[in-house]
Design a protein around this motif. Sequence first.
Motif, PDB file in Angstrom:
ATOM      1  N   ALA A  38       3.042 -40.008   1.537  1.00 45.16           N
ATOM      2  CA  ALA A  38       1.809 -39.350   1.075  1.00 45.16           C
ATOM      3  C   ALA A  38       1.781 -39.352  -0.440  1.00 45.16           C
ATOM      4  CB  ALA A  38       1.725 -37.921   1.604  1.00 45.16           C
ATOM      5  N   CYS A  39       0.575 -39.410  -0.987  1.00 43.14           N
ATOM      6  CA  CYS A  39       0.408 -39.355  -2.440  1.00 43.14           C
ATOM      7  C   CYS A  39      -0.947 -38.725  -2.762  1.00 43.14           C
ATOM      8  CB  CYS A  39       0.532 -40.733  -3.081  1.00 43.14           C
ATOM      9  SG  CYS A  39      -0.236 -42.087  -2.173  1.00 43.14           S
ATOM     10  N   VAL A  68       5.585 -38.767  -2.159  1.00 39.51           N
ATOM     11  CA  VAL A  68       6.807 -38.475  -1.437  1.00 39.51           C
ATOM     12  C   VAL A  68       7.012 -39.621  -0.461  1.00 39.51           C
ATOM     13  CG1 VAL A  68       5.718 -37.098   0.399  1.00 39.51           C
ATOM     14  CG2 VAL A  68       8.134 -36.780  -0.116  1.00 39.51           C
ATOM     15  N   GLY A  69       8.257 -40.078  -0.351  1.00 40.21           N
ATOM     16  CA  GLY A  69       8.528 -41.219   0.502  1.00 40.21           C
ATOM     17  C   GLY A  69       9.854 -41.088   1.210  1.00 40.21           C
ATOM     18  N   LEU A 116       3.282 -32.843   2.750  1.00 43.89           N
ATOM     19  CA  LEU A 116       2.140 -32.987   1.852  1.00 43.89           C
ATOM     20  C   LEU A 116       2.335 -32.189   0.570  1.00 43.89           C
ATOM     21  CD1 LEU A 116      -0.856 -32.950   4.369  1.00 43.89           C
ATOM     22  CD2 LEU A 116       0.345 -34.913   3.399  1.00 43.89           C
ATOM     23  N   GLN A 117       2.972 -31.032   0.674  1.00 44.83           N
ATOM     24  CA  GLN A 117       3.261 -30.280  -0.548  1.00 44.83           C
ATOM     25  C   GLN A 117       4.281 -31.015  -1.411  1.00 44.83           C
ATOM     26  OE1 GLN A 117       1.710 -27.533  -1.704  1.00 44.83           O
ATOM     27  NE2 GLN A 117       0.353 -27.546   0.086  1.00 44.83           N
ATOM     28  N   LEU A 118       5.285 -31.630  -0.795  1.00 44.70           N
ATOM     29  CA  LEU A 118       6.256 -32.413  -1.561  1.00 44.70           C
ATOM     30  C   LEU A 118       5.601 -33.599  -2.259  1.00 44.70           C
ATOM     31  CD1 LEU A 118       9.389 -32.516   0.775  1.00 44.70           C
ATOM     32  CD2 LEU A 118       9.134 -31.240  -1.365  1.00 44.70           C
ATOM     33  N   ALA A 119       4.549 -34.147  -1.663  1.00 44.55           N
ATOM     34  CA  ALA A 119       3.837 -35.260  -2.299  1.00 44.55           C
ATOM     35  C   ALA A 119       3.250 -34.858  -3.635  1.00 44.55           C
ATOM     36  CB  ALA A 119       2.736 -35.772  -1.373  1.00 44.55           C
ATOM     37  N   ILE A 321      -7.044 -33.861  -2.648  1.00 47.50           N
ATOM     38  CA  ILE A 321      -7.251 -34.993  -1.755  1.00 47.50           C
ATOM     39  C   ILE A 321      -5.995 -35.856  -1.813  1.00 47.50           C
ATOM     40  CG2 ILE A 321      -8.750 -36.919  -1.154  1.00 47.50           C
ATOM     41  CD1 ILE A 321     -10.087 -34.099  -1.148  1.00 47.50           C
ATOM     42  N   LEU A 322      -5.464 -36.203  -0.626  1.00 45.08           N
ATOM     43  CA  LEU A 322      -4.251 -37.000  -0.559  1.00 45.08           C
ATOM     44  C   LEU A 322      -4.466 -38.254   0.278  1.00 45.08           C
ATOM     45  CD1 LEU A 322      -3.221 -33.823  -0.715  1.00 45.08           C
ATOM     46  CD2 LEU A 322      -0.998 -34.927  -0.454  1.00 45.08           C
TER      47      LEU A 322
END
Length: 330
Positions: A38-39, A68-69, A116-119, A321-322
């Motif tokens: 996600a980014c 985050v990957g 998603l928060q880590l992204a 927006i991600l």
Amino acid sequence: MKVAQFAEVGVPHEVIECVEVDDPGPPAADEVVVEVIACPINPADLLIMEGRYAAIPPLPAVPGAEFVGQVLEIGAEVDGLAPGQRVITVVRENWVQKRKVKAAELIPVPQGVDTLQLAMLKANPATAYLMMKKYVDLAPGDWLIQDAANSGVGHCLIALAQAEGIRTVNVVRREGLEEQLLAAGGDVVVVDGPDLSERVAEATGGAAIRLAIDAVGGEAVVRLGDCLAEQAIILNYGLLSGEDPRLSAHQAVFKRLWLTGFWLAPWLTDLGRDELVAMYQMLAGHIADGSLAVPIEATYPIEEIKAAVEHAGRGHRDGKILLTPNGPVD
């Protein structure tokens, strides 16, 4: 694999395209191949596509300040990382399905934490933390003031200040945000206006506020300056108004306010590796315990990059927006 790129500057959702490119291939000895989970789409990403950021990169270019990957492959000389591990990166060009990067450009993050928060860990939380900690020595009970308080950085600043006992005045540009920001931990929420300083003084009991954080620019900075004690610092990190930040002559000469800018990129270069990793581990810990979270309005697959970028550029959003380049995130 798919990447999002632009070949000319212009209106972001018009110039961005989803294109097919070759896979990155196996890593060299000091490299890591990462699957991007996600980014987020940040304001700086849009400014880069508009040609209004620090510099225009060589075109075609891939935007994306953070991700985050999950590690897929590691080079023979890489220590401290393993396949399956979650990571973030300190470099750009991240709107892709896979990336091959130097191991030194990756920072491990905890498993089992909101993906998603880590992204969004690299940019907004670090910006908020460094602005709060590196310019004015604030103690528990002190106040700071920020505008654009409903932004991603604004939410992070509220959470991090609350964790340290620092009180926040949160200025917004429209009605209807008070309940959300008070629930997030803000101490005072006010709508910007010509009498801002009087309302802030009343709400804080005339507190001597020594730090202001601005993302709007223009006359909003003057109004923040009127709320501050003598020799206070104003940090500008954005230009939502499209106007340069400025002070009044009275603020510059007689109040002796300091107006300077904040840009995360030099900090990521200048901080030592140990301090950088420690900062992100601390911030990830706040995400893990639920004390740090940025609202999310929508996620998009990379194939819908035009719609995602158009959505990110709208005003009056209630969250980030991600992109999820390799499919939905649970």
